[in-house]
Design a protein around this motif. Structure first.
Motif, PDB file in Angstrom:
ATOM      1  N   MET A 142      31.370  14.538   2.293  1.00 30.62           N
ATOM      2  CA  MET A 142      31.582  14.089   0.994  1.00 30.62           C
ATOM      3  C   MET A 142      29.687  14.279   1.310  1.00 30.62           C
ATOM      4  O   MET A 142      29.375  13.301   1.333  1.00 30.62           O
ATOM      5  CB  MET A 142      32.468  12.993   1.195  1.00 30.62           C
ATOM      6  CG  MET A 142      33.856  12.866   0.198  1.00 30.62           C
ATOM      7  SD  MET A 142      34.498  11.063  -0.051  1.00 30.62           S
ATOM      8  CE  MET A 142      35.951  11.734  -0.536  1.00 30.62           C
ATOM      9  N   ASP A 143      29.732  13.940  -0.841  1.00 28.96           N
ATOM     10  CA  ASP A 143      27.850  13.896  -0.738  1.00 28.96           C
ATOM     11  C   ASP A 143      27.565  12.275  -0.624  1.00 28.96           C
ATOM     12  O   ASP A 143      26.909  11.752  -2.054  1.00 28.96           O
ATOM     13  CB  ASP A 143      27.305  14.745  -1.833  1.00 28.96           C
ATOM     14  CG  ASP A 143      26.443  14.488  -2.300  1.00 28.96           C
ATOM     15  OD1 ASP A 143      25.515  13.961  -1.100  1.00 28.96           O
ATOM     16  OD2 ASP A 143      25.946  15.230  -2.862  1.00 28.96           O
ATOM     17  N   VAL A 144      28.330  11.599  -0.044  1.00 28.11           N
ATOM     18  CA  VAL A 144      28.020   9.861  -0.185  1.00 28.11           C
ATOM     19  C   VAL A 144      28.337   9.250   0.836  1.00 28.11           C
ATOM     20  O   VAL A 144      27.908   9.710   2.227  1.00 28.11           O
ATOM     21  CB  VAL A 144      29.359   9.465  -1.052  1.00 28.11           C
ATOM     22  CG1 VAL A 144      29.129   9.754  -3.131  1.00 28.11           C
ATOM     23  CG2 VAL A 144      30.888   9.414  -0.951  1.00 28.11           C
ATOM     24  N   THR A 261      23.947   9.449   3.462  1.00 27.09           N
ATOM     25  CA  THR A 261      23.783   9.623   1.705  1.00 27.09           C
ATOM     26  C   THR A 261      24.919  11.050   1.983  1.00 27.09           C
ATOM     27  O   THR A 261      25.581  10.987   1.353  1.00 27.09           O
ATOM     28  CB  THR A 261      22.624  10.128   0.922  1.00 27.09           C
ATOM     29  OG1 THR A 261      22.342  11.678   1.280  1.00 27.09           O
ATOM     30  CG2 THR A 261      21.996   8.546   0.977  1.00 27.09           C
ATOM     31  N   GLU A 262      25.711  11.264   3.007  1.00 27.31           N
ATOM     32  CA  GLU A 262      26.229  12.077   3.004  1.00 27.31           C
ATOM     33  C   GLU A 262      27.600  11.914   4.932  1.00 27.31           C
ATOM     34  O   GLU A 262      26.533  11.461   5.070  1.00 27.31           O
ATOM     35  CB  GLU A 262      25.883  13.953   3.266  1.00 27.31           C
ATOM     36  CG  GLU A 262      24.634  13.903   2.495  1.00 27.31           C
ATOM     37  CD  GLU A 262      24.669  15.167   2.967  1.00 27.31           C
ATOM     38  OE1 GLU A 262      24.990  16.861   2.345  1.00 27.31           O
ATOM     39  OE2 GLU A 262      23.577  15.553   3.648  1.00 27.31           O
ATOM     40  N   THR A 263      28.635  11.921   4.344  1.00 27.45           N
ATOM     41  CA  THR A 263      29.690  11.402   5.571  1.00 27.45           C
ATOM     42  C   THR A 263      30.273  12.956   5.229  1.00 27.45           C
ATOM     43  O   THR A 263      31.671  13.127   5.226  1.00 27.45           O
ATOM     44  CB  THR A 263      30.273  10.342   4.857  1.00 27.45           C
ATOM     45  OG1 THR A 263      29.664   9.311   4.143  1.00 27.45           O
ATOM     46  CG2 THR A 263      31.496   9.840   5.564  1.00 27.45           C
ATOM     47  N   HIS A 264      30.470  12.957   6.753  1.00 29.53           N
ATOM     48  CA  HIS A 264      32.098  13.590   7.334  1.00 29.53           C
ATOM     49  C   HIS A 264      33.282  13.438   7.778  1.00 29.53           C
ATOM     50  O   HIS A 264      33.039  12.122   7.652  1.00 29.53           O
ATOM     51  CB  HIS A 264      31.330  13.750   8.691  1.00 29.53           C
ATOM     52  CG  HIS A 264      30.380  15.267   9.158  1.00 29.53           C
ATOM     53  ND1 HIS A 264      30.610  16.039   8.842  1.00 29.53           N
ATOM     54  CD2 HIS A 264      29.533  14.319   9.861  1.00 29.53           C
ATOM     55  CE1 HIS A 264      28.917  16.659   9.374  1.00 29.53           C
ATOM     56  NE2 HIS A 264      28.590  15.760  10.683  1.00 29.53           N
ATOM     57  N   GLU A 288      35.456  11.040  -4.610  1.00 31.41           N
ATOM     58  CA  GLU A 288      33.974  11.912  -4.478  1.00 31.41           C
ATOM     59  C   GLU A 288      33.549  11.940  -6.225  1.00 31.41           C
ATOM     60  O   GLU A 288      32.016  10.808  -5.470  1.00 31.41           O
ATOM     61  CB  GLU A 288      34.379  13.629  -3.756  1.00 31.41           C
ATOM     62  CG  GLU A 288      32.202  13.032  -3.609  1.00 31.41           C
ATOM     63  CD  GLU A 288      32.305  14.633  -3.291  1.00 31.41           C
ATOM     64  OE1 GLU A 288      31.276  14.360  -2.646  1.00 31.41           O
ATOM     65  OE2 GLU A 288      32.480  16.299  -3.212  1.00 31.41           O
ATOM     66  N   PRO A 289      33.467  12.130  -7.400  1.00 30.66           N
ATOM     67  CA  PRO A 289      32.798  11.667  -8.477  1.00 30.66           C
ATOM     68  C   PRO A 289      32.375  10.262  -8.709  1.00 30.66           C
ATOM     69  O   PRO A 289      30.781   9.793  -9.066  1.00 30.66           O
ATOM     70  CB  PRO A 289      33.255  12.577  -8.964  1.00 30.66           C
ATOM     71  CG  PRO A 289      34.029  13.442  -8.707  1.00 30.66           C
ATOM     72  CD  PRO A 289      34.755  12.841  -6.977  1.00 30.66           C
ATOM     73  N   MET A 290      33.340   9.844  -8.470  1.00 31.41           N
ATOM     74  CA  MET A 290      33.556   8.114  -8.612  1.00 31.41           C
ATOM     75  C   MET A 290      32.715   7.414  -7.845  1.00 31.41           C
ATOM     76  O   MET A 290      31.301   7.136  -8.135  1.00 31.41           O
ATOM     77  CB  MET A 290      34.516   7.542  -9.270  1.00 31.41           C
ATOM     78  CG  MET A 290      34.419   6.101  -9.221  1.00 31.41           C
ATOM     79  SD  MET A 290      33.789   5.966 -11.257  1.00 31.41           S
ATOM     80  CE  MET A 290      35.247   6.789 -11.840  1.00 31.41           C
ATOM     81  N   ILE A 291      32.471   7.963  -6.669  1.00 27.78           N
ATOM     82  CA  ILE A 291      31.518   6.898  -5.759  1.00 27.78           C
ATOM     83  C   ILE A 291      30.339   7.747  -5.632  1.00 27.78           C
ATOM     84  O   ILE A 291      28.974   6.932  -5.260  1.00 27.78           O
ATOM     85  CB  ILE A 291      31.951   7.854  -4.031  1.00 27.78           C
ATOM     86  CG1 ILE A 291      33.460   6.924  -3.798  1.00 27.78           C
ATOM     87  CG2 ILE A 291      31.552   7.087  -3.038  1.00 27.78           C
ATOM     88  CD1 ILE A 291      34.394   7.263  -2.228  1.00 27.78           C
ATOM     89  N   ARG A 292      29.965   9.012  -5.714  1.00 31.23           N
ATOM     90  CA  ARG A 292      28.898   9.672  -6.424  1.00 31.23           C
ATOM     91  C   ARG A 292      28.402   8.673  -7.342  1.00 31.23           C
ATOM     92  O   ARG A 292      26.738   8.802  -7.941  1.00 31.23           O
ATOM     93  CB  ARG A 292      28.589  11.342  -6.004  1.00 31.23           C
ATOM     94  CG  ARG A 292      27.253  11.529  -5.782  1.00 31.23           C
ATOM     95  CD  ARG A 292      27.823  13.220  -6.119  1.00 31.23           C
ATOM     96  NE  ARG A 292      28.659  13.648  -7.192  1.00 31.23           N
ATOM     97  CZ  ARG A 292      29.440  14.618  -6.680  1.00 31.23           C
ATOM     98  NH1 ARG A 292      29.911  14.943  -6.014  1.00 31.23           N
ATOM     99  NH2 ARG A 292      30.447  14.680  -7.971  1.00 31.23           N
ATOM    100  N   ALA A 293      28.518   8.725  -8.789  1.00 29.21           N
ATOM    101  CA  ALA A 293      28.508   8.107  -9.415  1.00 29.21           C
ATOM    102  C   ALA A 293      27.875   7.155  -9.111  1.00 29.21           C
ATOM    103  O   ALA A 293      26.993   5.909  -9.651  1.00 29.21           O
ATOM    104  CB  ALA A 293      29.157   8.257 -10.797  1.00 29.21           C
ATOM    105  N   ALA A 296      24.249   7.000  -7.109  1.00 26.09           N
ATOM    106  CA  ALA A 296      23.223   7.241  -8.431  1.00 26.09           C
ATOM    107  C   ALA A 296      23.099   5.748  -8.848  1.00 26.09           C
ATOM    108  O   ALA A 296      21.794   5.755  -9.075  1.00 26.09           O
ATOM    109  CB  ALA A 296      23.953   8.516  -8.814  1.00 26.09           C
ATOM    110  N   ALA A 297      24.235   5.118  -8.941  1.00 25.97           N
ATOM    111  CA  ALA A 297      24.218   3.660  -9.823  1.00 25.97           C
ATOM    112  C   ALA A 297      23.099   2.716  -9.030  1.00 25.97           C
ATOM    113  O   ALA A 297      22.322   1.737  -9.963  1.00 25.97           O
ATOM    114  CB  ALA A 297      25.177   3.461 -10.573  1.00 25.97           C
TER     115      ALA A 297
END
Length: 337
Positions: A142-144, A261-264, A288-293, A296-297
C-alpha cells in the motif's frame, strides 16, 4: 527518535514466497534485505548490500547456502561472513553483511531489527488460526504509511462508509453497537464491536428471510508495531452465539513498513480468483485511496501536531499510537542499549 520501533517482531514475508534455490529481496523499514532458505530448512535474512562496492547481493547468485556478489564474486554465508574471496585466500575481516534474527511461525517469517538479545520468539503474535484449507496467503504493498493503516483497521466504524457494498454491517454499529476497548495479558489492544439483535445483512436474506435479526460481532486485535487480527461473527439472535449463521471468520492483517510512506500488507483470503479480486477491491479500491488522500492532506506533519479531533470510536487507535510513542521513547533513552 527512530521512525520505526526496533525491538519488536515484524513480518518479512510469507515463507512460501522464498524460493528453495534462490532468494527473496525485499525492502523493510527503509533498508534492502535478502531472505533465503538454507539446505537445513532454516531461513536467513541478510543485508542486500555487498560491503565491497555496495551493490545489491540480489544481483548475484546462490552458491549452495551462500550468496555470491554479481559484481566481484565475494561470497557470504548464512552468518553474514565472507566465505570466499576470488582474489586470494585472505578474507578481509570487515567483509561481512548484517544478519537479523528470523523465525518461521504460522506460515510467516518474522524478523527482529533491534537488540538481538531481546528477541524472544515467544512474543511473536499468535496467528495459529490461519487454516490452509480455507485461507490463501496473500501480500500487497500500500502506498501509505503503516500507522495510518493501523488507525483505519482499529476503527472498524469506517466499514459503514467505505465498505458499504463489500463489508458493511447494515448500519448496525450505530443502531445497536456496543464498543469495548481493552488490553490483554499479551499486551494486545482489542477494539470490540458487538451488535446484538441487529438487522441481518442483505446477503443473509436468502438464508434467514426478510426482517431477520442476528447477533453480530467485529473484534480486532493489535500487537505492536502493527500486527492485527480481525475476528468476525454472525449468529442467530438470542442463541448466545452458539448457532452461527456462517462459520466465524478470522483474518490476519499484518503490516510491515517498506519505508515511512509505503507498507507491506500481509493477509489471507479465500482461494480462487473471485476471492482475490474481492480482497484487492476492499484494500486497493476502497481503503487505500482514502488513506492516501489522508496522508497527502497531512503533508508530512506529525499526527499529534495537527491536533486531531478524537471520537470514542478512535479509542483503540489512540491507545496503539501512544504505545508506539512509549516504545520509541524507551529505545531512544540513553540507557536503552
Amino acid at each position: 527518535m527512530s521512525a520505526f520501533v526496533r525491538n519488536a517482531w515484524y513480518m518479512a514475508a510469507w515463507s512460501q514466497e522464498v524460493p528453495n534455490d534462490g532468494f527473496l529481496p525485499r525492502t523493510l523499514l527503509g533498508e534492502p534485505w535478502l531472505i533465503l532458505k538454507a539446505s537445513d530448512g532454516a531461513y536467513v535474512m541478510m543485508a542486500d548490500r555487498c560491503p565491497h562496492r555496495f551493490v545489491p547481493l540480489s544481483r548475484g547468485r546462490r552458491v549452495g547456502d551462500a550468496v555470491a556478489c554479481g559484481y566481484h564474486g565475494l561470497t557470504f554465508g548464512t552468518d553474514g561472513a565472507c566465505v570466499f574471496n576470488p582474489f586470494g585466500r585472505e578474507v578481509p575481516p570487515e567483509a561481512r553483511v548484517r544478519t537479523l534474527p528470523l523465525i518461521e511461525r504460522h506460515g510467516g517469517l518474522w524478523f527482529w531489527p533491534g537488540d538481538a538479545e531481546k528477541a524472544d520468539p515467544a512474543t511473536i503474535p499468535d496467528f495459529a488460526f490461519i487454516d490452509d484449507e480455507h485461507d490463501a496467503r496473500d501480500w500487497l504493498v500500500m502506498d501509505v504509511g503503516y500507522e495510518l493503516i493501523s488507525d483505519n483497521l482499529l476503527d472498524l466504524s469506517h466499514a459503514e462508509f467505505l465498505h458499504v457494498e463489500t463489508f458493511g454491517v447494515n448500519g448496525s454499529l450505530f443502531e445497536c453497537g456496543k464498543q469495548t476497548v481493552e488490553t490483554d495479558e499479551t499486551g494486545a489492544i482489542w477494539n470490540k464491536w458487538d451488535m446484538d439483535s441487529s438487522r441481518a445483512p442483505a446477503w443473509t436474506v436468502p438464508m434467514l428471510g426478510e426482517g431477520a435479526r442476528v447477533d453480530q460481532w467485529l473484534h480486532i486485535r493489535w500487537h505492536a508495531p502493527a500486527s492485527l487480527a480481525l475476528f468476525i461473527g454472525l449468529a442467530h439472535e438470542g442463541t448466545g452465539r452458539t448457532q452461527p449463521v456462517v462459520p466465524p471468520m478470522a483474518n490476519p492483517h499484518i503490516l510491515t513498513p517498506k519505508n515511512e510512506t509505503e507498507t507491506h500488507y500481509f493477509f489471507t483470503r479465500g482461494h480462487g480468483a473471485e476471492a482475490e479480486a474481492m480482497a484487492r477491491k476492499v484494500f486497493l479500491e476502497e481503503d487505500e485511496p482514502m488513506i492516501r488522500a489522508q496522508q497527502a492532506a497531512m503533508a508530512g506533519e506529525d499526527f499529534w501536531a495537527l491536533r486531531p479531533v478524537i471520537l470514542p470510536s478512535d479509542a483503540a487507535a489512540i491507545r496503539a499510537r501512544r504505545k508506539l510513542m512509549q516504545m520509541r521513547r524507551e529505545e531512544a533513552a540513553p540507557d536503552a542499549a
